[in-house]
Design a protein around this motif. Structure first.
Motif, PDB file in Angstrom:
ATOM      1  N   ILE A   1     -21.355 -23.088 -39.041  1.00  0.00           N
ATOM      2  CA  ILE A   1     -21.752 -23.552 -37.776  1.00  0.00           C
ATOM      3  C   ILE A   1     -20.770 -24.058 -36.835  1.00  0.00           C
ATOM      4  CG2 ILE A   1     -23.609 -24.987 -36.973  1.00  0.00           C
ATOM      5  CD1 ILE A   1     -24.997 -25.183 -39.519  1.00  0.00           C
ATOM      6  N   THR A   2     -20.842 -23.505 -35.654  1.00  0.00           N
ATOM      7  CA  THR A   2     -19.973 -24.004 -34.752  1.00  0.00           C
ATOM      8  C   THR A   2     -20.682 -24.327 -33.416  1.00  0.00           C
ATOM      9  OG1 THR A   2     -19.601 -21.887 -33.810  1.00  0.00           O
ATOM     10  CG2 THR A   2     -17.956 -22.733 -35.595  1.00  0.00           C
TER      11      THR A   2
ATOM     12  N   SER B   1     -28.022  -5.236 -39.861  1.00  0.00           N
ATOM     13  CA  SER B   1     -26.892  -5.993 -40.173  1.00  0.00           C
ATOM     14  C   SER B   1     -26.338  -7.102 -39.302  1.00  0.00           C
ATOM     15  CB  SER B   1     -25.784  -4.903 -40.279  1.00  0.00           C
ATOM     16  OG  SER B   1     -25.976  -3.773 -41.172  1.00  0.00           O
ATOM     17  N   MET B   2     -27.318  -7.757 -38.741  1.00  0.00           N
ATOM     18  CA  MET B   2     -27.032  -8.769 -37.676  1.00  0.00           C
ATOM     19  C   MET B   2     -26.527 -10.040 -38.519  1.00  0.00           C
ATOM     20  SD  MET B   2     -27.367  -7.561 -34.717  1.00  0.00           S
ATOM     21  CE  MET B   2     -27.990  -6.468 -33.970  1.00  0.00           C
ATOM     22  N   GLY B   3     -25.479 -10.664 -38.380  1.00  0.00           N
ATOM     23  CA  GLY B   3     -24.902 -11.972 -38.998  1.00  0.00           C
ATOM     24  C   GLY B   3     -24.283 -12.982 -38.170  1.00  0.00           C
ATOM     25  N   VAL B   4     -24.309 -12.742 -36.891  1.00  0.00           N
ATOM     26  CA  VAL B   4     -24.028 -13.811 -36.026  1.00  0.00           C
ATOM     27  C   VAL B   4     -25.151 -14.169 -35.018  1.00  0.00           C
ATOM     28  CG1 VAL B   4     -22.121 -14.547 -34.195  1.00  0.00           C
ATOM     29  CG2 VAL B   4     -21.612 -12.945 -36.113  1.00  0.00           C
ATOM     30  N   VAL B   5     -25.617 -15.334 -34.973  1.00  0.00           N
ATOM     31  CA  VAL B   5     -26.653 -15.779 -33.982  1.00  0.00           C
ATOM     32  C   VAL B   5     -26.054 -17.063 -32.873  1.00  0.00           C
ATOM     33  CG1 VAL B   5     -28.935 -16.809 -33.843  1.00  0.00           C
ATOM     34  CG2 VAL B   5     -28.453 -15.186 -35.598  1.00  0.00           C
ATOM     35  N   SER B   6     -26.266 -16.691 -31.572  1.00  0.00           N
ATOM     36  CA  SER B   6     -25.697 -17.858 -30.833  1.00  0.00           C
ATOM     37  C   SER B   6     -26.866 -18.181 -29.895  1.00  0.00           C
ATOM     38  CB  SER B   6     -24.494 -17.195 -30.068  1.00  0.00           C
ATOM     39  OG  SER B   6     -24.069 -18.283 -29.025  1.00  0.00           O
ATOM     40  N   PHE B   7     -26.948 -19.451 -29.528  1.00  0.00           N
ATOM     41  CA  PHE B   7     -28.199 -19.914 -28.542  1.00  0.00           C
ATOM     42  C   PHE B   7     -27.813 -21.083 -28.069  1.00  0.00           C
ATOM     43  CE2 PHE B   7     -29.583 -21.148 -32.783  1.00  0.00           C
ATOM     44  CZ  PHE B   7     -29.917 -22.195 -32.365  1.00  0.00           C
ATOM     45  N   ILE B   8     -28.321 -21.646 -26.831  1.00  0.00           N
ATOM     46  CA  ILE B   8     -28.388 -22.890 -26.530  1.00  0.00           C
ATOM     47  C   ILE B   8     -29.527 -23.614 -27.094  1.00  0.00           C
ATOM     48  CG2 ILE B   8     -28.365 -24.171 -24.291  1.00  0.00           C
ATOM     49  CD1 ILE B   8     -27.441 -21.845 -22.834  1.00  0.00           C
ATOM     50  N   TRP B   9     -29.156 -24.835 -27.678  1.00  0.00           N
ATOM     51  CA  TRP B   9     -30.504 -25.566 -28.426  1.00  0.00           C
ATOM     52  C   TRP B   9     -30.685 -26.549 -27.765  1.00  0.00           C
ATOM     53  CZ3 TRP B   9     -30.095 -26.183 -34.588  1.00  0.00           C
ATOM     54  CH2 TRP B   9     -31.439 -26.647 -34.971  1.00  0.00           C
ATOM     55  N   GLY B  10     -31.733 -26.808 -27.063  1.00  0.00           N
ATOM     56  CA  GLY B  10     -32.223 -27.772 -25.879  1.00  0.00           C
ATOM     57  C   GLY B  10     -32.648 -29.076 -26.959  1.00  0.00           C
ATOM     58  N   SER B  11     -32.041 -30.326 -26.421  1.00  0.00           N
ATOM     59  CA  SER B  11     -32.483 -31.505 -27.178  1.00  0.00           C
ATOM     60  C   SER B  11     -32.676 -31.424 -28.707  1.00  0.00           C
ATOM     61  CB  SER B  11     -33.624 -31.985 -26.459  1.00  0.00           C
ATOM     62  OG  SER B  11     -34.687 -31.105 -26.308  1.00  0.00           O
ATOM     63  N   PRO B  12     -32.015 -31.086 -29.414  1.00  0.00           N
ATOM     64  CA  PRO B  12     -31.960 -31.054 -30.898  1.00  0.00           C
ATOM     65  C   PRO B  12     -32.556 -32.380 -31.440  1.00  0.00           C
ATOM     66  CG  PRO B  12     -29.839 -30.275 -30.429  1.00  0.00           C
ATOM     67  CD  PRO B  12     -30.206 -30.948 -28.945  1.00  0.00           C
ATOM     68  N   ASP B  13     -33.285 -32.275 -32.222  1.00  0.00           N
ATOM     69  CA  ASP B  13     -34.125 -33.475 -32.809  1.00  0.00           C
ATOM     70  C   ASP B  13     -34.428 -33.086 -34.159  1.00  0.00           C
ATOM     71  OD1 ASP B  13     -35.034 -36.031 -32.989  1.00  0.00           O
ATOM     72  OD2 ASP B  13     -35.962 -36.052 -30.999  1.00  0.00           O
ATOM     73  N   THR B  14     -35.058 -34.148 -34.802  1.00  0.00           N
ATOM     74  CA  THR B  14     -35.627 -34.088 -36.283  1.00  0.00           C
ATOM     75  C   THR B  14     -36.463 -33.129 -36.598  1.00  0.00           C
ATOM     76  OG1 THR B  14     -36.914 -36.138 -36.123  1.00  0.00           O
ATOM     77  CG2 THR B  14     -34.633 -36.363 -36.825  1.00  0.00           C
ATOM     78  N   TYR B  15     -37.373 -33.056 -35.726  1.00  0.00           N
ATOM     79  CA  TYR B  15     -38.387 -31.933 -35.964  1.00  0.00           C
ATOM     80  C   TYR B  15     -38.047 -30.699 -35.516  1.00  0.00           C
ATOM     81  CZ  TYR B  15     -38.593 -33.403 -30.919  1.00  0.00           C
ATOM     82  OH  TYR B  15     -38.583 -33.646 -29.503  1.00  0.00           O
ATOM     83  N   ASN B  16     -36.835 -30.226 -35.247  1.00  0.00           N
ATOM     84  CA  ASN B  16     -36.413 -28.880 -34.907  1.00  0.00           C
ATOM     85  C   ASN B  16     -35.859 -28.257 -36.348  1.00  0.00           C
ATOM     86  OD1 ASN B  16     -35.007 -29.398 -31.802  1.00  0.00           O
ATOM     87  ND2 ASN B  16     -37.222 -29.074 -32.336  1.00  0.00           N
TER      88      ASN B  16
ATOM     89  N   THR C   1     -23.452 -21.568 -32.645  1.00  0.00           N
ATOM     90  CA  THR C   1     -23.210 -20.249 -32.961  1.00  0.00           C
ATOM     91  C   THR C   1     -23.086 -20.284 -34.464  1.00  0.00           C
ATOM     92  OG1 THR C   1     -21.809 -19.730 -31.160  1.00  0.00           O
ATOM     93  CG2 THR C   1     -21.475 -18.111 -33.144  1.00  0.00           C
ATOM     94  N   ILE C   2     -23.773 -19.341 -35.219  1.00  0.00           N
ATOM     95  CA  ILE C   2     -24.153 -19.592 -36.679  1.00  0.00           C
ATOM     96  C   ILE C   2     -23.719 -18.142 -37.217  1.00  0.00           C
ATOM     97  CG2 ILE C   2     -25.895 -19.703 -38.589  1.00  0.00           C
ATOM     98  CD1 ILE C   2     -27.590 -21.322 -36.513  1.00  0.00           C
ATOM     99  N   THR C   3     -22.850 -18.061 -38.078  1.00  0.00           N
ATOM    100  CA  THR C   3     -22.336 -16.891 -38.687  1.00  0.00           C
ATOM    101  C   THR C   3     -22.310 -16.756 -40.070  1.00  0.00           C
ATOM    102  OG1 THR C   3     -20.476 -16.740 -36.968  1.00  0.00           O
ATOM    103  CG2 THR C   3     -20.235 -15.339 -39.012  1.00  0.00           C
ATOM    104  N   ASP C   4     -22.699 -15.614 -40.680  1.00  0.00           N
ATOM    105  CA  ASP C   4     -23.122 -15.377 -42.028  1.00  0.00           C
ATOM    106  C   ASP C   4     -21.501 -15.103 -42.658  1.00  0.00           C
ATOM    107  OD1 ASP C   4     -23.735 -14.579 -44.652  1.00  0.00           O
ATOM    108  OD2 ASP C   4     -24.018 -12.316 -43.775  1.00  0.00           O
TER     109      ASP C   4
ATOM    110  N   THR D   1     -28.510 -14.740 -28.413  1.00  0.00           N
ATOM    111  CA  THR D   1     -27.949 -13.345 -28.875  1.00  0.00           C
ATOM    112  C   THR D   1     -27.645 -13.270 -30.212  1.00  0.00           C
ATOM    113  OG1 THR D   1     -25.493 -14.433 -28.430  1.00  0.00           O
ATOM    114  CG2 THR D   1     -26.658 -13.553 -26.511  1.00  0.00           C
ATOM    115  N   MET D   2     -27.743 -11.790 -30.626  1.00  0.00           N
ATOM    116  CA  MET D   2     -27.397 -11.773 -32.093  1.00  0.00           C
ATOM    117  C   MET D   2     -26.397 -10.501 -32.260  1.00  0.00           C
ATOM    118  SD  MET D   2     -31.543 -12.027 -33.388  1.00  0.00           S
ATOM    119  CE  MET D   2     -32.033 -11.405 -31.801  1.00  0.00           C
ATOM    120  N   ALA D   3     -25.447 -10.457 -32.992  1.00  0.00           N
ATOM    121  CA  ALA D   3     -24.494  -9.567 -33.221  1.00  0.00           C
ATOM    122  C   ALA D   3     -24.304  -9.146 -34.680  1.00  0.00           C
ATOM    123  CB  ALA D   3     -22.994  -9.968 -32.581  1.00  0.00           C
ATOM    124  N   ALA D   4     -23.308  -8.145 -34.844  1.00  0.00           N
ATOM    125  CA  ALA D   4     -23.524  -7.563 -36.252  1.00  0.00           C
ATOM    126  C   ALA D   4     -22.612  -8.464 -37.038  1.00  0.00           C
ATOM    127  CB  ALA D   4     -22.708  -5.965 -36.239  1.00  0.00           C
TER     128      ALA D   4
END
Length: 211
Positions: free
Chosen positions: A27-28, A99-114, A153-156, A181-184
């Motif tokens: 996780i980056t 074969s998607m192994g990279v997921v990227s997104f803008i996480w708004g107001s991260p909190d315990t219930y997410n 960005t989360i990478t397998d 977005t999702m990538a291979a």
């Protein structure tokens, strides 16, 4: 030579397969948020109430939401789209066979219930990433749970890819995200070196037999 090389490659394939059984992600995060909104893909399935590609803020129960673009661009801009997963609701993206192994997104107001649930391809183990993770906390406009936005960005790391990803809001509204977005799956840098080395070993063994 062919038999030796075939045996070597089979062994390499077994090694790669056994490595893929262990589910792992990296996780980056970045507090530098893109300023060009891009519509999220529509979820393959939802439960409860999910507002997809909406604009602006809302405080009307049970659809309370805060745009991830707050403080970054004008939240009323018609291009400032985002998805809000309301309380006790989910939005799932099925990635089987892609074969998607990279997921990227803008996480708004991260909190315990997410909760972000990621399942390894082939029905493997599920990893749950919670918004309270200290590594996910935004700096802008101020640090703390439920504030700002962060680019995640989360990478397998196994090379197997993801079977599904689920955005889940538990108990309180809401899980907001944008620019999904999702990538291979990226090819691990060590694999080309591994196969090259094994191929070289097979070639040297063949030469020794001939000599």
């Amino acid at each position: 030579m062919f038999k030796t090389l075939k045996t070597t490659l089979v062994a390499a394939g077994m090694l790669a397969a056994s490595a893929s059984l262990a589910f792992a992600v990296t996780i980056t995060q970045s507090n530098v948020i893109p300023t060009t909104p891009v519509a999220n893909p529509l979820a393959d399935s939802t439960t409860g109430f999910v507002a997809e590609n909406v604009v602006g803020n809302s405080s009307v129960f049970p659809n309370q939401r805060l745009s991830p673009w707050t403080g970054i661009i004008n939240v009323d801009d018609p291009s400032a789209l985002y998805t809000a997963v309301s309380r006790d609701s989910t939005a799932t993206y099925s990635l089987t066979g892609n074969s998607m192994g990279v997921v990227s997104f803008i996480w708004g107001s991260p909190d315990t219930y997410n909760d972000l649930e990621i399942t390894l391809s082939g029905g493997g183990a599920t990893t749950v990433i919670n918004g309270a993770d200290p590594a996910l906390q935004p700096i802008f406009p101020s640090p703390g749970l439920g504030r700002g936005a962060v680019l995640v960005t989360i990478t397998d790391t196994t090379g197997a890819g993801f079977d599904s990803i689920t955005f889940k809001s538990v108990g309180l509204p809401a899980f907001e995200f944008a620019n999904l977005t999702m990538a291979a799956v990226p090819l691990p840098a060590s694999l080309p070196l591994l196969f090259a080395g094994l191929g070289g070993i097979a070639f040297m063994r063949s030469r020794r037999k001939k000599s």
